[in-house]
Write a protein that holds these residues in place. Structure first.
Motif, PDB file in Angstrom:
ATOM      1  N   THR A 116     -11.831  -4.036  -1.249  1.00 50.58           N
ATOM      2  CA  THR A 116     -12.690  -2.926  -1.697  1.00 50.58           C
ATOM      3  C   THR A 116     -12.154  -1.616  -1.155  1.00 50.58           C
ATOM      4  OG1 THR A 116     -14.632  -4.367  -1.711  1.00 50.58           O
ATOM      5  CG2 THR A 116     -15.032  -2.000  -1.713  1.00 50.58           C
ATOM      6  N   ARG A 117     -12.143  -0.578  -2.005  1.00 46.53           N
ATOM      7  CA  ARG A 117     -11.694   0.754  -1.590  1.00 46.53           C
ATOM      8  C   ARG A 117     -12.390   1.799  -2.449  1.00 46.53           C
ATOM      9  NH1 ARG A 117      -7.139   4.290  -2.836  1.00 46.53           N
ATOM     10  NH2 ARG A 117      -6.510   5.439  -0.964  1.00 46.53           N
ATOM     11  N   ASP A 118     -13.111   2.695  -1.788  1.00 41.86           N
ATOM     12  CA  ASP A 118     -13.796   3.797  -2.465  1.00 41.86           C
ATOM     13  C   ASP A 118     -14.667   3.292  -3.616  1.00 41.86           C
ATOM     14  OD1 ASP A 118     -12.568   5.579  -0.752  1.00 41.86           O
ATOM     15  OD2 ASP A 118     -10.866   5.936  -2.092  1.00 41.86           O
ATOM     16  N   VAL A 149      -7.982   0.538  -5.702  1.00 37.96           N
ATOM     17  CA  VAL A 149      -7.701  -0.583  -4.829  1.00 37.96           C
ATOM     18  C   VAL A 149      -6.609  -1.480  -5.432  1.00 37.96           C
ATOM     19  CG1 VAL A 149      -9.531  -2.037  -5.815  1.00 37.96           C
ATOM     20  CG2 VAL A 149      -8.714  -2.439  -3.487  1.00 37.96           C
ATOM     21  N   THR A 201      -2.768  -5.072   0.558  1.00 42.67           N
ATOM     22  CA  THR A 201      -3.824  -4.295  -0.083  1.00 42.67           C
ATOM     23  C   THR A 201      -3.968  -2.933   0.590  1.00 42.67           C
ATOM     24  OG1 THR A 201      -6.176  -4.279  -0.669  1.00 42.67           O
ATOM     25  CG2 THR A 201      -5.582  -5.313   1.425  1.00 42.67           C
ATOM     26  N   ASN A 202      -4.533  -1.994  -0.142  1.00 42.08           N
ATOM     27  CA  ASN A 202      -4.821  -0.671   0.413  1.00 42.08           C
ATOM     28  C   ASN A 202      -6.314  -0.495   0.686  1.00 42.08           C
ATOM     29  OD1 ASN A 202      -5.645  -0.664  -2.213  1.00 42.08           O
ATOM     30  ND2 ASN A 202      -4.723   1.313  -2.751  1.00 42.08           N
ATOM     31  N   GLY A 203      -7.060  -1.620   0.700  1.00 44.10           N
ATOM     32  CA  GLY A 203      -8.492  -1.559   0.947  1.00 44.10           C
ATOM     33  C   GLY A 203      -8.931  -2.519   2.040  1.00 44.10           C
ATOM     34  N   GLU A 204     -10.227  -2.579   2.280  1.00 45.64           N
ATOM     35  CA  GLU A 204     -10.803  -3.555   3.196  1.00 45.64           C
ATOM     36  C   GLU A 204     -10.929  -4.886   2.454  1.00 45.64           C
ATOM     37  OE1 GLU A 204     -11.533  -2.966   6.363  1.00 45.64           O
ATOM     38  OE2 GLU A 204     -10.837  -0.887   6.191  1.00 45.64           O
ATOM     39  N   TRP A 205     -10.614  -5.985   3.112  1.00 42.45           N
ATOM     40  CA  TRP A 205     -10.560  -7.256   2.389  1.00 42.45           C
ATOM     41  C   TRP A 205     -11.127  -8.417   3.201  1.00 42.45           C
ATOM     42  CZ3 TRP A 205      -7.714 -11.358   4.333  1.00 42.45           C
ATOM     43  CH2 TRP A 205      -6.848 -11.045   5.391  1.00 42.45           C
ATOM     44  N   ALA A 256       0.849  -1.189   0.000  1.00 47.80           N
ATOM     45  CA  ALA A 256       0.000   0.000   0.000  1.00 47.80           C
ATOM     46  C   ALA A 256       0.887   1.242   0.000  1.00 47.80           C
ATOM     47  CB  ALA A 256      -0.911  -0.014   1.220  1.00 47.80           C
ATOM     48  N   THR A 264     -13.484  -2.542  -6.471  1.00 50.64           N
ATOM     49  CA  THR A 264     -13.280  -3.890  -5.936  1.00 50.64           C
ATOM     50  C   THR A 264     -12.378  -4.707  -6.864  1.00 50.64           C
ATOM     51  OG1 THR A 264     -15.451  -3.908  -4.873  1.00 50.64           O
ATOM     52  CG2 THR A 264     -14.409  -6.046  -5.261  1.00 50.64           C
TER      53      THR A 264
END
Length: 390
Positions: A176-178, A106, A131-135, A33, A181
């Motif tokens: 998922t990010r902003d 993402v 990752t730079n998102g929720e996973w 990230a 996905t």
């Protein structure tokens, strides 16, 4: 006949040239990230290796079997990419590094290859998600469980014991990010018990040799001259080779899961026999120079393959091919020690030249060993003299 002890070689006597100098990486790419971080990459190589990278934003910390990759925070407005090179004397591999920027969509990657192979007896494996998102991660099969830790960024996979046929599953990791996905998939294969390379080694074997001695006399014939049983000692770590050359011997061998090879220990006591109240005989498996009456300890390597079975006259039978003999020490058999002297046995067979353990049918009579079975194909010389009774 008295025998000279030339050397008792240690397990580390195998040279680098005898082992394939190949670099194996647990991961060929890694992603970070924008905030940076560290990731460990497993490196297996029989010789010394070095890792290098031209970028200053990447720091490398090599350990014995691990390379730690650390990247700084990416304050730029674009994705950063670079390559790490891992080199040994005879091999070279590269690792791709990618880092997102602050406003990058993402990004998702893992620290594992695309396919994992699991053992039939059940196994667990942990890897990291970058990752730079929720996973989250989910499994496609009930037999493969998934435990996620968003705090540590890890996924632990656990496979139950497989009592049936070979089976497959997929683990899908989704980030998922902003509103954006992305997903990646890790395939998992699990062997059946019949496919397990460790259990494949166990069973009844005959020692086939290019030539045979009976005692100290060269017979000049090839064939199977001794029988043994390979039994489980510690699962995926070691086995016992029992009754080779004579009843009651137990020769230990370690098992390497990565190479699927056996390392057979020679030069250690494999049998103890009480001759009288004051005399004890010790048996040692050894490689031998018959011309000089000297012998050598250390290890032999057993590699699973296919070979000729002279009992059934089949060309391609499962076998364990033996290698690692030192120059001049091309015979294999038992050396005894009693009354403070080393002796050889004039009533036992000694294998010579190229040799392997060939798989026997399960109905082979295991109560008949060595002289009784081998003499049917490899004749005992008429002038053979028994100098030591078993």
């Amino acid at each position: 006949m008295g025998w000279a002890l030339l050397a008792m070689a240690g397990c580390g006597d195998e040279t680098q040239e005898e082992v394939a100098d190949v670099i194996n990486l647990s991961k060929r790419s890694v992603a970070f990230a924008s905030g940076g971080g560290s990731s460990d990459i497993g490196i297996a190589c029989p010789s010394a290796w070095k890792a290098s990278c031209a970028e200053t934003w990447i720091t490398l910390q090599p350990n014995e079997q691990t390379l730690t990759v650390t990247v700084e925070k990416n304050l730029s407005s674009e994705v950063r990419e670079s390559t790490i090179t891992v080199r040994s004397a005879n091999d070279e591999k590269t690792i791709t590094v990618r880092q997102a920027y602050v406003d990058d969509p993402v990004l998702i990657d893992t620290t594992v290859e695309d396919t994992l192979e699991f053992d039939s007896e059940g196994e667990s494996f942990t890897f990291r998600v970058e990752t730079n998102g929720e996973w989250n991660a989910v499994s496609s099969a009930e037999w493969l469980s998934v435990a996620c830790s968003s705090e540590n960024g890890t996924v632990e996979l656990s496979a139950a014991k497989n009592n049936d046929a070979h089976r497959s599953a997929e683990v899908t990791i989704t980030a998922t990010r902003d509103g954006d996905t992305k997903s990646c998939v890790v395939a998992v294969e699990q062997d059946s018990r019949d496919e397990n390379p460790y259990y494949r080694l166990l069973g009844r074997y005959g020692l086939y040799a290019e030539n045979w001695y009976y005692g100290g006399q060269l017979l000049g014939v090839s064939g199977t001259g001794s029988f043994c049983t390979i039994e489980e000692k510690e699962y995926r770590k070691s086995v016992n080779i029992k009754d080779l050359f004579t009843d009651g011997t137990v020769i230990e061998a370690t098992y390497d899961k990565l190479t699927e090879q056996l390392t057979i220990v020679i030069g250690s006591i494999c049998k103890t026999q009480e001759i009288s109240s004051s005399v004890v005989r010790y048996y040692f498996p050894m490689t031998i120079n018959m011309n000089e009456s000297t012998f050598y300890g250390g290890t032999l390597t057993g590699t699973y393959g296919l070979a000729y079975n002279d009992l059934t006259e089949e060309e391609n039978c499962p076998a364990i091919l033996l290698s690692g003999f030192h120059s001049g020490y091309t015979s294999f058999g038992l050396i005894g020690y009693q009354s403070q002297q080393y002796v050889h046995f004039s009533d036992l067979y000694y294998a010579n030249g190229s040799m392997y353990l060939v798989r026997m049918d399960t109905d082979t009579d295991s109560s008949q060993n060595d002289v009784s079975q081998a003499a049917a194909r490899i004749p005992v010389p008429e002038n053979a003299v028994i100098v030591m009774n078993r």
